[in-house]
Design a protein around this motif. Structure first.
Motif, PDB file in Angstrom:
ATOM      1  N   ARG A   1       0.836  -1.195   0.000  1.00 21.25           N
ATOM      2  CA  ARG A   1       0.000   0.000   0.000  1.00 21.25           C
ATOM      3  C   ARG A   1       0.875   1.251   0.000  1.00 21.25           C
ATOM      4  NH1 ARG A   1      -0.788   1.869   5.524  1.00 21.25           N
ATOM      5  NH2 ARG A   1       0.263   0.476   6.979  1.00 21.25           N
ATOM      6  N   ARG A   2       0.230   2.383  -0.251  1.00 23.45           N
ATOM      7  CA  ARG A   2       0.924   3.669  -0.237  1.00 23.45           C
ATOM      8  C   ARG A   2       1.036   4.150   1.202  1.00 23.45           C
ATOM      9  NH1 ARG A   2       2.488   6.850  -3.754  1.00 23.45           N
ATOM     10  NH2 ARG A   2       1.338   5.805  -5.422  1.00 23.45           N
ATOM     11  N   ILE A   3       2.231   4.596   1.581  1.00 27.41           N
ATOM     12  CA  ILE A   3       2.484   4.985   2.968  1.00 27.41           C
ATOM     13  C   ILE A   3       3.277   6.294   2.997  1.00 27.41           C
ATOM     14  CG2 ILE A   3       3.696   4.345   5.102  1.00 27.41           C
ATOM     15  CD1 ILE A   3       3.195   1.415   4.366  1.00 27.41           C
ATOM     16  N   ARG A   4       2.916   7.147   3.918  1.00 30.29           N
ATOM     17  CA  ARG A   4       3.714   8.346   4.197  1.00 30.29           C
ATOM     18  C   ARG A   4       4.294   8.177   5.593  1.00 30.29           C
ATOM     19  NH1 ARG A   4       3.120  12.980   6.828  1.00 30.29           N
ATOM     20  NH2 ARG A   4       0.939  12.524   7.294  1.00 30.29           N
ATOM     21  N   LEU A   5       5.604   8.131   5.695  1.00 28.33           N
ATOM     22  CA  LEU A   5       6.272   7.862   6.958  1.00 28.33           C
ATOM     23  C   LEU A   5       6.749   9.154   7.612  1.00 28.33           C
ATOM     24  CD1 LEU A   5       8.401   4.821   5.763  1.00 28.33           C
ATOM     25  CD2 LEU A   5       6.443   4.719   7.318  1.00 28.33           C
ATOM     26  N   GLU A   6       6.468   9.298   8.895  1.00 25.76           N
ATOM     27  CA  GLU A   6       6.983  10.426   9.677  1.00 25.76           C
ATOM     28  C   GLU A   6       8.123   9.886  10.528  1.00 25.76           C
ATOM     29  OE1 GLU A   6       3.482  11.716  11.694  1.00 25.76           O
ATOM     30  OE2 GLU A   6       2.388  12.023   9.825  1.00 25.76           O
ATOM     31  N   SER A   7       9.301   9.837   9.936  1.00 24.24           N
ATOM     32  CA  SER A   7      10.417   9.134  10.548  1.00 24.24           C
ATOM     33  C   SER A   7      11.724   9.703  10.034  1.00 24.24           C
ATOM     34  CB  SER A   7      10.321   7.634  10.206  1.00 24.24           C
ATOM     35  OG  SER A   7      11.557   6.996  10.281  1.00 24.24           O
ATOM     36  N   VAL A   8      12.614  10.061  10.950  1.00 21.67           N
ATOM     37  CA  VAL A   8      13.929  10.581  10.551  1.00 21.67           C
ATOM     38  C   VAL A   8      14.713   9.550   9.738  1.00 21.67           C
ATOM     39  CG1 VAL A   8      16.176  11.345  11.418  1.00 21.67           C
ATOM     40  CG2 VAL A   8      14.076  12.271  12.403  1.00 21.67           C
ATOM     41  N   PRO A   9      14.786   8.264  10.161  1.00 21.97           N
ATOM     42  CA  PRO A   9      15.519   7.296   9.335  1.00 21.97           C
ATOM     43  C   PRO A   9      14.955   7.183   7.925  1.00 21.97           C
ATOM     44  CG  PRO A   9      15.144   6.413  11.529  1.00 21.97           C
ATOM     45  CD  PRO A   9      14.337   7.665  11.436  1.00 21.97           C
ATOM     46  N   SER A  10      13.628   7.182   7.789  1.00 21.22           N
ATOM     47  CA  SER A  10      13.028   7.080   6.459  1.00 21.22           C
ATOM     48  C   SER A  10      13.309   8.324   5.630  1.00 21.22           C
ATOM     49  CB  SER A  10      11.514   6.862   6.582  1.00 21.22           C
ATOM     50  OG  SER A  10      11.250   5.605   7.173  1.00 21.22           O
ATOM     51  N   ALA A  11      13.259   9.501   6.276  1.00 15.67           N
ATOM     52  CA  ALA A  11      13.585  10.743   5.560  1.00 15.67           C
ATOM     53  C   ALA A  11      15.008  10.688   5.033  1.00 15.67           C
ATOM     54  CB  ALA A  11      13.399  11.941   6.481  1.00 15.67           C
ATOM     55  N   GLY A  12      15.925  10.166   5.851  1.00 14.20           N
ATOM     56  CA  GLY A  12      17.312  10.061   5.424  1.00 14.20           C
ATOM     57  C   GLY A  12      17.498   9.106   4.270  1.00 14.20           C
ATOM     58  N   GLU A  13      16.804   7.958   4.328  1.00  8.96           N
ATOM     59  CA  GLU A  13      16.942   6.997   3.233  1.00  8.96           C
ATOM     60  C   GLU A  13      16.355   7.542   1.940  1.00  8.96           C
ATOM     61  OE1 GLU A  13      15.869   2.584   1.576  1.00  8.96           O
ATOM     62  OE2 GLU A  13      14.462   3.674   2.825  1.00  8.96           O
ATOM     63  N   GLN A  14      15.171   8.133   2.024  1.00  8.62           N
ATOM     64  CA  GLN A  14      14.561   8.705   0.828  1.00  8.62           C
ATOM     65  C   GLN A  14      15.454   9.789   0.225  1.00  8.62           C
ATOM     66  OE1 GLN A  14      10.665  10.040   1.957  1.00  8.62           O
ATOM     67  NE2 GLN A  14       9.919   7.969   2.390  1.00  8.62           N
ATOM     68  N   ALA A  15      16.072  10.596   1.083  1.00  8.80           N
ATOM     69  CA  ALA A  15      16.957  11.654   0.597  1.00  8.80           C
ATOM     70  C   ALA A  15      18.180  11.080  -0.110  1.00  8.80           C
ATOM     71  CB  ALA A  15      17.396  12.542   1.762  1.00  8.80           C
ATOM     72  N   LYS A  16      18.744  10.010   0.433  1.00 10.33           N
ATOM     73  CA  LYS A  16      19.895   9.374  -0.218  1.00 10.33           C
ATOM     74  C   LYS A  16      19.512   8.806  -1.576  1.00 10.33           C
ATOM     75  CE  LYS A  16      22.265   8.164   4.097  1.00 10.33           C
ATOM     76  NZ  LYS A  16      22.666   7.060   5.006  1.00 10.33           N
ATOM     77  N   VAL A  17      18.333   8.209  -1.656  1.00  5.43           N
ATOM     78  CA  VAL A  17      17.861   7.667  -2.932  1.00  5.43           C
ATOM     79  C   VAL A  17      17.617   8.803  -3.925  1.00  5.43           C
ATOM     80  CG1 VAL A  17      15.951   6.464  -4.055  1.00  5.43           C
ATOM     81  CG2 VAL A  17      16.904   5.563  -1.925  1.00  5.43           C
TER      82      VAL A  17
END
Length: 400
Positions: free
Chosen positions: A287-303
């Motif tokens: 499913r589609r998810i919006r994560l409020e998470s510093v680790p996820s923000a960091g991974e998405q930014a690296k990608v």
């Protein structure tokens, strides 16, 4: 020939990581990081914890030093972006200036959900998202002050713990039947309820707030049942909403956030997004998810940085989170949505450390680990690799 320019809108965790990542991935052109706060990009999780409890200064929250940005030739701009012109590949800033881009990244984050009840605009009513917010709370939070926190989620409970550390009288009002109801099992809710009450916090569940009352300044909180609770300060922590106005006005696809693919691209190939403002399909959860998470923000930014530099990677990491309250560190692996069984290691009714494992059809899908770092690492590995688990093994203590 002009140098290519990458423009990043939003200078929090995702924006700061993306700026650094673009340079690290080999971008030789300009990098412009636009934020609407005058501070260097800083860590937000400590705001409701160490910073609110006055255990650190704002300078200590900086993600990277000013020297780093200078050496990496990352230009920091204190401004607000008002619009995106996709046809002309430029953004219009609050100064009236336009800034062209070859690649644009939206890291606009989220904003606190506002109370829409009478009295919500009284002096002494606060939200907690920025360092400025915390400074205003600390200015009001003098000894003897009665604080009412609306919302018994992680922000509310972390704030309660920090204010108790300062010796303030704290009441938490939660509209649901238990604290953390949306995100944890009843056993975990009961644990944190017990801990906070032992620390002197008054917790009221099933407490819907109907109005805030005062002359110019907050004086009391009125509940739906007619009861009034005295309050000198009110802090509202009822969740956040993604900042998608800029993206929406530009015609990008929005669905509970700026929609991105697994390489962090929006519906415009020249625009990427990362962090709390972004939502994407997670194959792991279907499913589609919006994560409020510093680790996820960091991974998405690296990608996103790799994608900008044409070195495509994919967003695949298991979501994880943490919360600090008093001497307790809660570490969360995975998302527990749809669990049908809970296995406990330790006794949450008596201990100050335990783990709650969430299973679905016998498979471990998430874990809440309080002061159990070994359980947390075990859970991350087991969930990521879809390893089989033995319920008896899960019950064994791993804190040693």
């Amino acid at each position: 020939m002009t140098s290519p320019r990458a423009v990043i809108v939003g200078a929090s965790h995702a924006g700061a990581q993306l700026a650094a990542g673009v340079r690290q991935e080999g971008w030789t052109g300009e990098i412009v990081l636009i934020g609407d706060e005058s501070l260097l990009p800083y860590q937000r999780p400590p705001l409701s914890k160490a910073y609110l409890a006055d255990k650190c200064g704002v300078d200590e929250l900086a993600i990277r030093s000013a020297d780093f940005y200078a050496k990496q030739r990352i230009q920091l701009v204190d401004a607000t972006v008002q619009s995106i012109d996709r046809a002309a590949n430029h953004v219009v800033m609050s100064t009236g200036d336009t800034l062209s881009y070859d690649k644009l990244a939206l890291c606009t984050g989220a904003r606190p959900r506002r109370l829409s009840i009478p009295g919500a605009d009284l002096a002494g009513v606060h939200y907690l998202r920025t360092a400025t917010d915390v400074n205003m709370i600390r200015g009001d939070a003098s000894p003897g002050v009665r604080v009412v926190i609306v919302g018994g989620g992680y922000i509310g409970l972390e704030t309660a713990a920090s204010l108790r550390a300062l010796g303030l009288e704290v009441t938490v009002l939660e509209a649901a039947a238990r604290v953390l109801e949306r995100v944890t099992a009843p056993e975990v809710s009961a644990f944190f309820d017990r801990i906070h009450r032992a620390e002197g916090v008054t917790i009221r569940t099933g407490a819907a707030v109907e109005a805030l009352v005062g002359d110019e300044r907050i004086r009391e909180v009125v509940l739906a049942n007619g009861e009034s609770i005295p309050a000198d300060v009110v802090i509202v922590g009822i969740g956040v909403e993604p900042n998608t106005d800029l993206a929406s006005a530009a015609g990008l696809h929005i669905d509970n956030g700026v929609v991105i693919d697994d390489q962090a691209r929006t519906s415009d190939p020249d625009i990427l997004a990362a962090g709390d403002c972004a939502s994407h399909d997670m194959a792991r959860y279907g499913r589609r998810i919006r994560l409020e998470s510093v680790p996820s923000a960091g991974e998405q930014a690296k990608v996103a940085a790799a994608t900008i530099c044409e070195k495509p990677k994919q967003i695949t990491a298991l979501p994880w989170f943490w919360s600090d309250q008093y001497d307790l560190k809660l570490q969360i692996a995975g998302l527990n949505t749809g669990y049908d069984e809970v296995v406990l290691s330790g006794d949450p009714t008596r201990d100050r450390d335990f783990s709650c494992f969430y299973l679905r059809a016998g498979e471990l899908i998430a874990a809440d680990c309080i002061k159990r770092p070994r359980d947390f690492m075990f859970s991350k590995r087991t969930i990521t690799q879809h390893l089989a688990v033995d319920r008896t093994e899960l019950q064994l203590a791993r804190s040693a």
